[in-house]
Design a protein around this motif. Sequence first.
Motif, PDB file in Angstrom:
ATOM      1  N   GLY A  46       0.860  -1.140  -0.206  1.00 41.97           N
ATOM      2  CA  GLY A  46       0.084  -0.235  -0.146  1.00 41.97           C
ATOM      3  C   GLY A  46       0.538   1.167   0.284  1.00 41.97           C
ATOM      4  N   CYS A  47       0.180   2.680  -0.256  1.00 39.59           N
ATOM      5  CA  CYS A  47       1.018   3.485  -0.849  1.00 39.59           C
ATOM      6  C   CYS A  47       0.829   3.989   0.638  1.00 39.59           C
ATOM      7  CB  CYS A  47       0.386   4.485  -1.660  1.00 39.59           C
ATOM      8  SG  CYS A  47       0.694   3.662  -3.116  1.00 39.59           S
ATOM      9  N   GLY A  48       0.221   5.153   1.296  1.00 39.87           N
ATOM     10  CA  GLY A  48      -0.444   5.362   2.386  1.00 39.87           C
ATOM     11  C   GLY A  48      -0.079   6.415   2.041  1.00 39.87           C
ATOM     12  N   TYR A  49      -0.307   6.891   1.423  1.00 41.70           N
ATOM     13  CA  TYR A  49       0.063   8.883   0.413  1.00 41.70           C
ATOM     14  C   TYR A  49      -1.297   9.398  -0.802  1.00 41.70           C
ATOM     15  CZ  TYR A  49       4.848   8.858   2.913  1.00 41.70           C
ATOM     16  OH  TYR A  49       5.576   9.140   3.916  1.00 41.70           O
ATOM     17  N   ASP A  50      -1.419  10.814  -0.485  1.00 41.62           N
ATOM     18  CA  ASP A  50      -2.207  11.049  -1.205  1.00 41.62           C
ATOM     19  C   ASP A  50      -1.112  11.385  -2.488  1.00 41.62           C
ATOM     20  OD1 ASP A  50      -3.828  12.301  -3.147  1.00 41.62           O
ATOM     21  OD2 ASP A  50      -5.425  13.053  -1.141  1.00 41.62           O
ATOM     22  N   PRO A  51      -1.123  10.675  -3.358  1.00 43.66           N
ATOM     23  CA  PRO A  51      -0.548  11.606  -4.699  1.00 43.66           C
ATOM     24  C   PRO A  51      -1.124  12.718  -5.272  1.00 43.66           C
ATOM     25  CG  PRO A  51      -2.248   9.393  -5.540  1.00 43.66           C
ATOM     26  CD  PRO A  51      -2.857  10.178  -4.526  1.00 43.66           C
ATOM     27  N   ALA A  52      -2.297  13.094  -4.925  1.00 44.74           N
ATOM     28  CA  ALA A  52      -1.891  14.029  -5.336  1.00 44.74           C
ATOM     29  C   ALA A  52      -1.817  15.152  -4.841  1.00 44.74           C
ATOM     30  CB  ALA A  52      -2.992  14.818  -5.515  1.00 44.74           C
ATOM     31  N   ARG A  53      -1.716  15.490  -2.981  1.00 47.17           N
ATOM     32  CA  ARG A  53      -0.940  15.635  -2.245  1.00 47.17           C
ATOM     33  C   ARG A  53       0.627  15.933  -2.142  1.00 47.17           C
ATOM     34  NH1 ARG A  53      -4.177  18.087   2.150  1.00 47.17           N
ATOM     35  NH2 ARG A  53      -6.513  17.474   2.295  1.00 47.17           N
ATOM     36  N   ILE A  54       1.021  15.328  -2.693  1.00 49.26           N
ATOM     37  CA  ILE A  54       2.446  15.520  -2.899  1.00 49.26           C
ATOM     38  C   ILE A  54       2.629  15.798  -3.717  1.00 49.26           C
ATOM     39  CG2 ILE A  54       4.345  13.430  -3.011  1.00 49.26           C
ATOM     40  CD1 ILE A  54       3.013  13.129   0.089  1.00 49.26           C
ATOM     41  N   LEU A  55       2.216  15.793  -5.353  1.00 47.67           N
ATOM     42  CA  LEU A  55       2.322  16.307  -6.282  1.00 47.67           C
ATOM     43  C   LEU A  55       2.201  17.985  -6.326  1.00 47.67           C
ATOM     44  CD1 LEU A  55       0.142  14.514  -8.667  1.00 47.67           C
ATOM     45  CD2 LEU A  55       3.260  14.784  -9.166  1.00 47.67           C
ATOM     46  N   PHE A  56       1.238  18.292  -5.590  1.00 48.09           N
ATOM     47  CA  PHE A  56       0.796  19.552  -5.419  1.00 48.09           C
ATOM     48  C   PHE A  56       1.195  20.638  -3.899  1.00 48.09           C
ATOM     49  CE2 PHE A  56      -2.665  18.165  -8.092  1.00 48.09           C
ATOM     50  CZ  PHE A  56      -1.958  18.218  -9.090  1.00 48.09           C
ATOM     51  N   PHE A  57       2.431  19.596  -3.391  1.00 47.48           N
ATOM     52  CA  PHE A  57       3.075  19.882  -2.264  1.00 47.48           C
ATOM     53  C   PHE A  57       3.318  21.439  -2.018  1.00 47.48           C
ATOM     54  CE2 PHE A  57       5.685  20.099   1.816  1.00 47.48           C
ATOM     55  CZ  PHE A  57       5.023  19.989   2.347  1.00 47.48           C
ATOM     56  N   GLY A  58       4.292  21.787  -3.136  1.00 44.25           N
ATOM     57  CA  GLY A  58       4.528  23.007  -3.813  1.00 44.25           C
ATOM     58  C   GLY A  58       3.862  24.235  -2.882  1.00 44.25           C
ATOM     59  N   VAL A  59       2.841  24.239  -4.131  1.00 45.53           N
ATOM     60  CA  VAL A  59       2.109  25.409  -2.878  1.00 45.53           C
ATOM     61  C   VAL A  59       1.461  25.501  -1.873  1.00 45.53           C
ATOM     62  CG1 VAL A  59      -0.990  25.883  -3.400  1.00 45.53           C
ATOM     63  CG2 VAL A  59       0.186  24.287  -5.041  1.00 45.53           C
ATOM     64  N   GLN A  60       1.883  24.957  -0.646  1.00 46.42           N
ATOM     65  CA  GLN A  60       1.878  25.238   0.576  1.00 46.42           C
ATOM     66  C   GLN A  60       2.776  25.830   0.805  1.00 46.42           C
ATOM     67  OE1 GLN A  60       1.211  21.943   3.610  1.00 46.42           O
ATOM     68  NE2 GLN A  60       0.143  20.915   2.423  1.00 46.42           N
ATOM     69  N   VAL A  61       4.453  26.059   0.186  1.00 38.23           N
ATOM     70  CA  VAL A  61       5.426  26.523   0.129  1.00 38.23           C
ATOM     71  C   VAL A  61       5.078  28.315  -0.331  1.00 38.23           C
ATOM     72  CG1 VAL A  61       7.207  27.587  -0.058  1.00 38.23           C
ATOM     73  CG2 VAL A  61       6.490  24.917   0.901  1.00 38.23           C
ATOM     74  N   SER A  62       4.786  27.873  -1.596  1.00 42.13           N
ATOM     75  CA  SER A  62       4.774  29.079  -2.752  1.00 42.13           C
ATOM     76  C   SER A  62       3.522  30.026  -2.200  1.00 42.13           C
ATOM     77  CB  SER A  62       4.595  28.408  -4.062  1.00 42.13           C
ATOM     78  OG  SER A  62       3.130  28.031  -3.825  1.00 42.13           O
ATOM     79  N   GLN A  63       2.293  29.752  -1.449  1.00 44.37           N
ATOM     80  CA  GLN A  63       1.921  30.328  -1.384  1.00 44.37           C
ATOM     81  C   GLN A  63       1.831  31.644  -0.716  1.00 44.37           C
ATOM     82  OE1 GLN A  63      -1.477  29.097   1.641  1.00 44.37           O
ATOM     83  NE2 GLN A  63       0.509  27.949   2.644  1.00 44.37           N
ATOM     84  N   ALA A  64       3.097  31.518  -0.056  1.00 45.80           N
ATOM     85  CA  ALA A  64       3.913  32.766   1.097  1.00 45.80           C
ATOM     86  C   ALA A  64       4.230  33.789   0.134  1.00 45.80           C
ATOM     87  CB  ALA A  64       4.789  32.117   1.807  1.00 45.80           C
ATOM     88  N   LEU A 127       7.515  10.058  -8.722  1.00 47.14           N
ATOM     89  CA  LEU A 127       6.558   9.150  -7.901  1.00 47.14           C
ATOM     90  C   LEU A 127       6.324   8.050  -8.746  1.00 47.14           C
ATOM     91  CD1 LEU A 127       3.672  11.404  -6.661  1.00 47.14           C
ATOM     92  CD2 LEU A 127       5.586  10.498  -5.063  1.00 47.14           C
ATOM     93  N   LEU A 128       5.852   8.072  -9.780  1.00 45.94           N
ATOM     94  CA  LEU A 128       5.949   6.681 -10.539  1.00 45.94           C
ATOM     95  C   LEU A 128       7.351   5.774 -10.540  1.00 45.94           C
ATOM     96  CD1 LEU A 128       4.694   8.128 -14.576  1.00 45.94           C
ATOM     97  CD2 LEU A 128       3.832   6.650 -12.959  1.00 45.94           C
ATOM     98  N   GLY A 129       8.730   6.157 -10.090  1.00 43.24           N
ATOM     99  CA  GLY A 129       9.936   5.777 -10.236  1.00 43.24           C
ATOM    100  C   GLY A 129      10.289   5.202  -8.400  1.00 43.24           C
ATOM    101  N   ASN A 130       8.982   5.636  -7.458  1.00 39.53           N
ATOM    102  CA  ASN A 130       9.033   5.284  -6.212  1.00 39.53           C
ATOM    103  C   ASN A 130       7.621   4.295  -5.967  1.00 39.53           C
ATOM    104  OD1 ASN A 130      11.239   6.987  -5.832  1.00 39.53           O
ATOM    105  ND2 ASN A 130      10.010   8.820  -4.741  1.00 39.53           N
ATOM    106  N   GLY A 131       7.501   3.896  -7.194  1.00 41.39           N
ATOM    107  CA  GLY A 131       6.335   2.809  -6.897  1.00 41.39           C
ATOM    108  C   GLY A 131       5.543   3.256  -7.000  1.00 41.39           C
ATOM    109  N   PHE A 132       4.459   3.682  -6.956  1.00 43.28           N
ATOM    110  CA  PHE A 132       3.170   4.659  -7.318  1.00 43.28           C
ATOM    111  C   PHE A 132       2.352   4.102  -9.048  1.00 43.28           C
ATOM    112  CE2 PHE A 132       4.769   7.545  -4.078  1.00 43.28           C
ATOM    113  CZ  PHE A 132       3.715   7.805  -2.978  1.00 43.28           C
ATOM    114  N   PRO A 133       1.568   3.477  -9.107  1.00 45.87           N
ATOM    115  CA  PRO A 133       1.126   3.193  -9.598  1.00 45.87           C
ATOM    116  C   PRO A 133       0.852   4.140 -10.862  1.00 45.87           C
ATOM    117  CG  PRO A 133      -0.360   2.491  -8.164  1.00 45.87           C
ATOM    118  CD  PRO A 133       0.563   3.524  -7.299  1.00 45.87           C
ATOM    119  N   ALA A 134       0.340   4.475 -12.112  1.00 47.84           N
ATOM    120  CA  ALA A 134       0.097   5.382 -13.145  1.00 47.84           C
ATOM    121  C   ALA A 134      -1.287   5.000 -12.954  1.00 47.84           C
ATOM    122  CB  ALA A 134       1.163   4.791 -13.824  1.00 47.84           C
TER     123      ALA A 134
END
Length: 254
Positions: A46-64, A127-134
């Motif tokens: 299992g992954c245990g991560y929401d892939p979209a939140r990882i993909l767009f995690f940078g928004v939490q920083v760039s919002q500043a 993420l694809l290289g780290n095992g996340f399904p396409a």
Amino acid sequence: MRRHLHAEWTKLRTLPGTGRLLLTIVVLTAAVSVAASAVVSCTPAGCGYDPARILFFGVQVSQALVAVLAVTAISGEYGTGMIRLTLTAMPHRTGVLAAKAILLAVITLITGTAAVLAAALTARHLLLGNGFPAGMLDLMSGPNLRAAAGSVLYLTLIALLSLGVATAVRDSATAVGVVLGLLYLFPALILMISDAGWQRLLWQISPMNAGLAVQATTGLAALPLSPWAGLGVLAAWAAAALLGGGLLLRVRDA
């Protein structure tokens, strides 16, 4: 309104460093998302991560940086005294603020789209290289598309919230401090409070927590608010800030 838009566009595009700030927003969003993608992996169990939140995690920083851009759109005029010339030439103060809000929203939508797209395209390969399904990383799937579009809208609402706060407090440093406090204080309080009821309430009214719910693509039933309802909370914050700032702009001396 056309005259207001033309004047505000001239001022905004001639602000020192505007172009560099917009470029930095795009680069930082992608870079932080790539960094987040590099440290997570998905195992067969299992992954245990929401892939979209990882993909767009940078928004939490760039919002500043988006907040800084929005604040400088008006507080710089207060710092130099140019606001007096602006309101003398265009005495319809609501129109001045509306023009600033429209232009800022358009610029943030364009920049945010570029930032989110850059983050998605660069982080997806990791993420694809780290095992996340396409299938989980299909950018055109409904949930992922909503997360991407919602991230752009999130940044736009952050810009409008920041503009409203800056209009109310006038000072650049104070405005940035208030906005960042609103964004990051609620998550800190949630971690400090043990009562589940208070945690849920703070999550539901937090501009950042509620607004970023739009990025969620897994575990939606466990969220205190649905993704679009969460973004609606941030929209309410932005509307309240613009309304308060607009009222103060009308009643106070320049």
